[in-house]
Motif scaffolding. Structure first.
Motif, PDB file in Angstrom:
ATOM      1  N   HIS A  34       0.858  -1.192   0.000  1.00 56.21           N
ATOM      2  CA  HIS A  34       0.000   0.000   0.000  1.00 56.21           C
ATOM      3  C   HIS A  34       0.897   1.246   0.000  1.00 56.21           C
ATOM      4  O   HIS A  34       1.022   1.918   1.022  1.00 56.21           O
ATOM      5  N   PRO A  35       1.524   1.530  -1.135  1.00 53.51           N
ATOM      6  CA  PRO A  35       2.515   2.622  -1.178  1.00 53.51           C
ATOM      7  C   PRO A  35       1.898   4.015  -1.108  1.00 53.51           C
ATOM      8  O   PRO A  35       1.477   4.579  -2.116  1.00 53.51           O
ATOM      9  N   THR A  36       1.803   4.527   0.092  1.00 56.73           N
ATOM     10  CA  THR A  36       1.341   5.898   0.302  1.00 56.73           C
ATOM     11  C   THR A  36       2.422   6.630   1.090  1.00 56.73           C
ATOM     12  O   THR A  36       3.335   6.015   1.639  1.00 56.73           O
ATOM     13  N   ALA A  37       2.276   7.927   1.155  1.00 54.73           N
ATOM     14  CA  ALA A  37       3.240   8.715   1.939  1.00 54.73           C
ATOM     15  C   ALA A  37       3.225   8.271   3.401  1.00 54.73           C
ATOM     16  O   ALA A  37       4.271   8.175   4.038  1.00 54.73           O
ATOM     17  N   GLN A  38       2.037   7.962   3.914  1.00 48.91           N
ATOM     18  CA  GLN A  38       1.923   7.576   5.320  1.00 48.91           C
ATOM     19  C   GLN A  38       2.593   6.227   5.590  1.00 48.91           C
ATOM     20  O   GLN A  38       3.339   6.088   6.557  1.00 48.91           O
ATOM     21  N   THR A  39       2.336   5.224   4.749  1.00 38.42           N
ATOM     22  CA  THR A  39       2.937   3.909   5.014  1.00 38.42           C
ATOM     23  C   THR A  39       4.450   3.948   4.835  1.00 38.42           C
ATOM     24  O   THR A  39       5.171   3.282   5.572  1.00 38.42           O
ATOM     25  N   THR A  40       4.899   4.754   3.886  1.00 40.99           N
ATOM     26  CA  THR A  40       6.341   4.890   3.687  1.00 40.99           C
ATOM     27  C   THR A  40       6.978   5.585   4.885  1.00 40.99           C
ATOM     28  O   THR A  40       8.035   5.167   5.368  1.00 40.99           O
ATOM     29  N   GLU A  41       6.323   6.615   5.389  1.00 35.59           N
ATOM     30  CA  GLU A  41       6.833   7.312   6.567  1.00 35.59           C
ATOM     31  C   GLU A  41       6.860   6.377   7.787  1.00 35.59           C
ATOM     32  O   GLU A  41       7.819   6.382   8.563  1.00 35.59           O
ATOM     33  N   GLU A  42       5.817   5.576   7.933  1.00 37.44           N
ATOM     34  CA  GLU A  42       5.774   4.627   9.052  1.00 37.44           C
ATOM     35  C   GLU A  42       6.922   3.618   8.949  1.00 37.44           C
ATOM     36  O   GLU A  42       7.539   3.271   9.963  1.00 37.44           O
ATOM     37  N   ALA A  43       7.218   3.179   7.747  1.00 36.35           N
ATOM     38  CA  ALA A  43       8.335   2.252   7.554  1.00 36.35           C
ATOM     39  C   ALA A  43       9.660   2.926   7.901  1.00 36.35           C
ATOM     40  O   ALA A  43      10.515   2.329   8.563  1.00 36.35           O
ATOM     41  N   ASP A  71      21.812  -7.501   9.687  1.00 38.63           N
ATOM     42  CA  ASP A  71      21.724  -7.902   8.279  1.00 38.63           C
ATOM     43  C   ASP A  71      20.280  -7.861   7.786  1.00 38.63           C
ATOM     44  O   ASP A  71      20.005  -7.393   6.675  1.00 38.63           O
ATOM     45  N   SER A  72      19.357  -8.342   8.610  1.00 39.82           N
ATOM     46  CA  SER A  72      17.942  -8.324   8.236  1.00 39.82           C
ATOM     47  C   SER A  72      17.450  -6.891   8.074  1.00 39.82           C
ATOM     48  O   SER A  72      16.682  -6.597   7.147  1.00 39.82           O
ATOM     49  N   LEU A  73      17.890  -6.018   8.956  1.00 36.32           N
ATOM     50  CA  LEU A  73      17.504  -4.607   8.856  1.00 36.32           C
ATOM     51  C   LEU A  73      18.002  -4.016   7.540  1.00 36.32           C
ATOM     52  O   LEU A  73      17.259  -3.317   6.843  1.00 36.32           O
ATOM     53  N   ASP A  74      19.244  -4.319   7.178  1.00 36.47           N
ATOM     54  CA  ASP A  74      19.792  -3.825   5.911  1.00 36.47           C
ATOM     55  C   ASP A  74      18.957  -4.318   4.724  1.00 36.47           C
ATOM     56  O   ASP A  74      18.683  -3.551   3.787  1.00 36.47           O
ATOM     57  N   GLN A  75      18.528  -5.570   4.778  1.00 37.98           N
ATOM     58  CA  GLN A  75      17.701  -6.117   3.697  1.00 37.98           C
ATOM     59  C   GLN A  75      16.357  -5.404   3.610  1.00 37.98           C
ATOM     60  O   GLN A  75      15.865  -5.125   2.506  1.00 37.98           O
ATOM     61  N   GLU A  76      15.785  -5.101   4.764  1.00 32.69           N
ATOM     62  CA  GLU A  76      14.494  -4.403   4.771  1.00 32.69           C
ATOM     63  C   GLU A  76      14.641  -2.981   4.222  1.00 32.69           C
ATOM     64  O   GLU A  76      13.766  -2.491   3.507  1.00 32.69           O
ATOM     65  N   ILE A  77      15.741  -2.338   4.542  1.00 29.30           N
ATOM     66  CA  ILE A  77      15.993  -0.992   4.005  1.00 29.30           C
ATOM     67  C   ILE A  77      16.094  -1.059   2.485  1.00 29.30           C
ATOM     68  O   ILE A  77      15.524  -0.221   1.772  1.00 29.30           O
ATOM     69  N   GLU A  78      16.795  -2.071   1.985  1.00 30.48           N
ATOM     70  CA  GLU A  78      16.906  -2.244   0.532  1.00 30.48           C
ATOM     71  C   GLU A  78      15.535  -2.487  -0.100  1.00 30.48           C
ATOM     72  O   GLU A  78      15.237  -1.943  -1.168  1.00 30.48           O
ATOM     73  N   ARG A  79      14.711  -3.298   0.561  1.00 30.91           N
ATOM     74  CA  ARG A  79      13.365  -3.558   0.044  1.00 30.91           C
ATOM     75  C   ARG A  79      12.555  -2.273  -0.026  1.00 30.91           C
ATOM     76  O   ARG A  79      11.857  -2.019  -1.015  1.00 30.91           O
ATOM     77  N   LEU A  80      12.639  -1.456   1.022  1.00 34.37           N
ATOM     78  CA  LEU A  80      11.882  -0.207   1.021  1.00 34.37           C
ATOM     79  C   LEU A  80      12.396   0.728  -0.064  1.00 34.37           C
ATOM     80  O   LEU A  80      11.611   1.438  -0.696  1.00 34.37           O
ATOM     81  N   ASN A  81      13.684   0.709  -0.301  1.00 36.58           N
ATOM     82  CA  ASN A  81      14.256   1.577  -1.328  1.00 36.58           C
ATOM     83  C   ASN A  81      13.769   1.225  -2.727  1.00 36.58           C
ATOM     84  O   ASN A  81      13.855   2.054  -3.626  1.00 36.58           O
ATOM     85  N   THR A  82      13.226   0.020  -2.910  1.00 40.28           N
ATOM     86  CA  THR A  82      12.693  -0.325  -4.228  1.00 40.28           C
ATOM     87  C   THR A  82      11.475   0.530  -4.578  1.00 40.28           C
ATOM     88  O   THR A  82      11.164   0.682  -5.753  1.00 40.28           O
ATOM     89  N   LEU A  83      10.809   1.084  -3.576  1.00 42.54           N
ATOM     90  CA  LEU A  83       9.691   1.981  -3.857  1.00 42.54           C
ATOM     91  C   LEU A  83      10.139   3.186  -4.687  1.00 42.54           C
ATOM     92  O   LEU A  83       9.414   3.661  -5.542  1.00 42.54           O
ATOM     93  N   ASN A  84      11.332   3.655  -4.418  1.00 39.05           N
ATOM     94  CA  ASN A  84      11.851   4.828  -5.125  1.00 39.05           C
ATOM     95  C   ASN A  84      12.130   4.534  -6.592  1.00 39.05           C
ATOM     96  O   ASN A  84      12.128   5.440  -7.409  1.00 39.05           O
ATOM     97  N   THR A  85      12.350   3.274  -6.939  1.00 35.68           N
ATOM     98  CA  THR A  85      12.637   2.942  -8.337  1.00 35.68           C
ATOM     99  C   THR A  85      11.392   2.949  -9.205  1.00 35.68           C
ATOM    100  O   THR A  85      11.484   2.938 -10.412  1.00 35.68           O
ATOM    101  N   PHE A  86      10.215   2.979  -8.581  1.00 36.52           N
ATOM    102  CA  PHE A  86       8.971   2.982  -9.347  1.00 36.52           C
ATOM    103  C   PHE A  86       8.468   4.392  -9.647  1.00 36.52           C
ATOM    104  O   PHE A  86       7.473   4.547 -10.337  1.00 36.52           O
ATOM    105  N   ASP A  87       9.141   5.397  -9.138  1.00 40.63           N
ATOM    106  CA  ASP A  87       8.697   6.794  -9.336  1.00 40.63           C
ATOM    107  C   ASP A  87       8.941   7.253 -10.770  1.00 40.63           C
ATOM    108  O   ASP A  87       9.784   6.846 -11.463  1.00 40.63           O
TER     109      ASP A  87
END
Length: 87
Positions: A34-43, A71-87
């Motif tokens: 659910h890519p919204t500004a709010q869910t991204t901010e919460e992440a 390591d898991s945190l780093d992976q989650e950060i990378e996953r969240l950063n994929t949102l930026n590639t769809f802009d």
């Protein structure tokens, strides 16, 4: 004290870090589905808290569990950063 009794104690820094990373995982999943500004901010907020928690755990211990949480945190950060590639 038995092992069962020790599980009733308050969280230690390592389990707190692991729980924080689990919260990040849930927040990132929500932001990706659910890519919204709010869910991204919460992440991002969950990531910030988890970074602090993992850093605190690193001060206490350099155990494999702490490294796995980092390591898991780093992976989650990378996953969240994929949102930026769809802009």
């Amino acid at each position: 004290m038995s092992k069962h009794d020790s599980s009733l104690q308050s969280q230690n820094p390592i389990s707190s870090a692991q729980n924080s990373v689990e919260n990040v995982h849930r927040a990132v999943n929500h932001a990706l589905s659910h890519p919204t500004a709010q869910t991204t901010e919460e992440a991002h907020n969950a990531i910030e808290k988890a970074e602090n928690s993992v850093a605190q755990a690193c001060i206490q211990s350099h155990s494999p569990a702490v490294q796995q949480a980092a390591d898991s945190l780093d992976q989650e950060i990378e996953r969240l950063n994929t949102l930026n590639t769809f802009d």
